[in-house]
Design a protein around this motif. Structure first.
Motif, PDB file in Angstrom:
ATOM      1  N   THR A   4      50.623-100.682 -74.203  1.00  0.00           N
ATOM      2  CA  THR A   4      49.840-101.172 -75.347  1.00  0.00           C
ATOM      3  C   THR A   4      49.733-100.103 -76.424  1.00  0.00           C
ATOM      4  OG1 THR A   4      48.556-102.549 -73.846  1.00  0.00           O
ATOM      5  CG2 THR A   4      47.643-102.181 -76.020  1.00  0.00           C
ATOM      6  N   PHE A   5      49.505 -98.870 -76.006  1.00  0.00           N
ATOM      7  CA  PHE A   5      49.428 -97.762 -76.967  1.00  0.00           C
ATOM      8  C   PHE A   5      50.729 -97.635 -77.750  1.00  0.00           C
ATOM      9  CE2 PHE A   5      50.541 -93.352 -77.888  1.00  0.00           C
ATOM     10  CZ  PHE A   5      49.505 -93.004 -78.738  1.00  0.00           C
ATOM     11  N   VAL A  41      43.610-100.358 -82.627  1.00  0.00           N
ATOM     12  CA  VAL A  41      44.060-100.602 -81.253  1.00  0.00           C
ATOM     13  C   VAL A  41      44.444 -99.292 -80.577  1.00  0.00           C
ATOM     14  CG1 VAL A  41      45.835-101.719 -79.846  1.00  0.00           C
ATOM     15  CG2 VAL A  41      44.751-102.979 -81.701  1.00  0.00           C
ATOM     16  N   VAL A  42      45.084 -98.401 -81.311  1.00  0.00           N
ATOM     17  CA  VAL A  42      45.431 -97.090 -80.753  1.00  0.00           C
ATOM     18  C   VAL A  42      44.172 -96.343 -80.343  1.00  0.00           C
ATOM     19  CG1 VAL A  42      46.372 -94.814 -81.335  1.00  0.00           C
ATOM     20  CG2 VAL A  42      47.648 -96.863 -81.921  1.00  0.00           C
ATOM     21  N   PHE A  43      43.161 -96.334 -81.210  1.00  0.00           N
ATOM     22  CA  PHE A  43      41.897 -95.677 -80.865  1.00  0.00           C
ATOM     23  C   PHE A  43      41.280 -96.304 -79.616  1.00  0.00           C
ATOM     24  CE2 PHE A  43      41.220 -94.166 -85.423  1.00  0.00           C
ATOM     25  CZ  PHE A  43      41.500 -92.855 -85.099  1.00  0.00           C
ATOM     26  N   PHE A  44      41.331 -97.628 -79.537  1.00  0.00           N
ATOM     27  CA  PHE A  44      40.736 -98.314 -78.395  1.00  0.00           C
ATOM     28  C   PHE A  44      41.451 -97.958 -77.096  1.00  0.00           C
ATOM     29  CE2 PHE A  44      40.076-101.925 -75.563  1.00  0.00           C
ATOM     30  CZ  PHE A  44      38.699-101.989 -75.568  1.00  0.00           C
ATOM     31  N   PRO A  49      36.295 -96.596 -78.354  1.00  0.00           N
ATOM     32  CA  PRO A  49      35.981 -97.909 -78.938  1.00  0.00           C
ATOM     33  C   PRO A  49      35.118 -97.814 -80.188  1.00  0.00           C
ATOM     34  CG  PRO A  49      34.751 -97.577 -76.910  1.00  0.00           C
ATOM     35  CD  PRO A  49      35.717 -96.426 -77.027  1.00  0.00           C
ATOM     36  N   PHE A  50      34.264 -96.795 -80.266  1.00  0.00           N
ATOM     37  CA  PHE A  50      33.433 -96.632 -81.461  1.00  0.00           C
ATOM     38  C   PHE A  50      34.315 -96.326 -82.674  1.00  0.00           C
ATOM     39  CE2 PHE A  50      30.704 -94.013 -84.262  1.00  0.00           C
ATOM     40  CZ  PHE A  50      29.766 -94.985 -84.567  1.00  0.00           C
ATOM     41  N   MET A  51      35.290 -95.460 -82.511  1.00  0.00           N
ATOM     42  CA  MET A  51      36.209 -95.149 -83.617  1.00  0.00           C
ATOM     43  C   MET A  51      37.045 -96.376 -83.988  1.00  0.00           C
ATOM     44  SD  MET A  51      35.907 -92.324 -85.063  1.00  0.00           S
ATOM     45  CE  MET A  51      37.396 -92.481 -86.006  1.00  0.00           C
ATOM     46  N   ALA A  52      37.417 -97.175 -82.996  1.00  0.00           N
ATOM     47  CA  ALA A  52      38.169 -98.400 -83.285  1.00  0.00           C
ATOM     48  C   ALA A  52      37.329 -99.364 -84.116  1.00  0.00           C
ATOM     49  CB  ALA A  52      38.605 -99.067 -81.980  1.00  0.00           C
ATOM     50  N   ALA A  53      36.052 -99.483 -83.747  1.00  0.00           N
ATOM     51  CA  ALA A  53      35.165-100.366 -84.513  1.00  0.00           C
ATOM     52  C   ALA A  53      34.961 -99.841 -85.933  1.00  0.00           C
ATOM     53  CB  ALA A  53      33.824-100.503 -83.803  1.00  0.00           C
ATOM     54  N   LEU A  54      34.794 -98.524 -86.072  1.00  0.00           N
ATOM     55  CA  LEU A  54      34.652 -97.941 -87.411  1.00  0.00           C
ATOM     56  C   LEU A  54      35.913 -98.152 -88.246  1.00  0.00           C
ATOM     57  CD1 LEU A  54      32.766 -94.573 -86.832  1.00  0.00           C
ATOM     58  CD2 LEU A  54      31.891 -96.687 -87.816  1.00  0.00           C
ATOM     59  N   GLU A  55      37.061 -98.043 -87.616  1.00  0.00           N
ATOM     60  CA  GLU A  55      38.342 -98.252 -88.312  1.00  0.00           C
ATOM     61  C   GLU A  55      38.401 -99.667 -88.892  1.00  0.00           C
ATOM     62  OE1 GLU A  55      42.142 -97.144 -89.618  1.00  0.00           O
ATOM     63  OE2 GLU A  55      40.773 -95.856 -88.538  1.00  0.00           O
ATOM     64  N   VAL A 110      44.839-106.357 -73.006  1.00  0.00           N
ATOM     65  CA  VAL A 110      43.961-105.259 -72.588  1.00  0.00           C
ATOM     66  C   VAL A 110      42.652-105.802 -72.036  1.00  0.00           C
ATOM     67  CG1 VAL A 110      42.559-103.350 -73.470  1.00  0.00           C
ATOM     68  CG2 VAL A 110      44.955-103.511 -74.087  1.00  0.00           C
ATOM     69  N   PHE A 111      42.075-106.794 -72.706  1.00  0.00           N
ATOM     70  CA  PHE A 111      40.813-107.341 -72.227  1.00  0.00           C
ATOM     71  C   PHE A 111      40.976-108.150 -70.941  1.00  0.00           C
ATOM     72  CE2 PHE A 111      39.271-106.943 -76.758  1.00  0.00           C
ATOM     73  CZ  PHE A 111      38.416-105.897 -76.472  1.00  0.00           C
TER      74      PHE A 111
END
Length: 178
Positions: A4-5, A41-44, A49-55, A110-111
């Motif tokens: 996935t990454f 997605v890369v951050f996640f 996950p916090f950085m992914a949400a901020l992105e 992923v989920f």
């Protein structure tokens, strides 16, 4: 999770290249949104996950809306409106749609797989800590980025306004000469 990454990284690189090579601003903006989502997605997948949400919230949401408002302030001509109608054809949005579908499939995988990052690697970050960091030692950076965004908006408005004055003056001179 590793696959996935790599897929998300490839989508991010491809869509970023498409942003750079597009001549049309709207097409570039669509690919930019896809690029931001791929980076999220890369951050996640890296366990942030916090950085992914901020992105997603800050870049794919707020910054793209800001760019759209600037485009709207530049007063499109009738020729631009006709060109905009041509953008509604499927050939224009097929590329971003395919890349977005790949990212959506990755997130569903992923989920559903339920793979989680090791418990020791995930660090919970409190919103209060982020706020104190941003408005503590990094307050100068936050203020400078705000000033930079404001300068961009004012500059775009000024350019759009000057373009309107020049066209208006040209039409007046042309009607006076007739």
């Amino acid at each position: 999770m590793e696959l996935t990454f790599y897929i998300a990284a490839a989508v991010a690189i491809l869509s970023t290249i498409m942003v750079i090579t597009r001549f049309n601003l709207i097409h570039a903006l669509l690919y930019l949104v896809v690029s931001f989502m791929a980076v999220a997605v890369v951050f996640f997948t890296l366990g942030a996950p916090f950085m992914a949400a901020l992105e997603v919230i800050i870049y794919a949401g707020a910054i793209v809306v800001l760019i759209i408002f600037v485009i709207m302030m530049l007063n499109l001509t009738q020729e631009d409106v006709q060109r905009e109608k041509e953008w509604l054809r499927p050939s224009v949005w097929v590329g971003p749609a395919i890349l977005s579908a790949v990212l959506l499939a990755e997130l569903v995988y992923v989920f559903m797989a339920g793979d989680t990052v090791q418990a020791g690697a995930v660090v919970a970050v409190d919103a209060k800590v982020v706020g104190l960091a941003l408005f503590g030692p990094y307050v100068l950076g936050v203020q400078l980025s705000g000033i930079l965004l404001m300068a961009g908006i004012v500059g775009a408005y000024h350019l759009g306004r000057q373009k309107k004055k020049v066209i208006h003056r040209f039409l007046q001179e042309r009607s006076a000469a007739s």
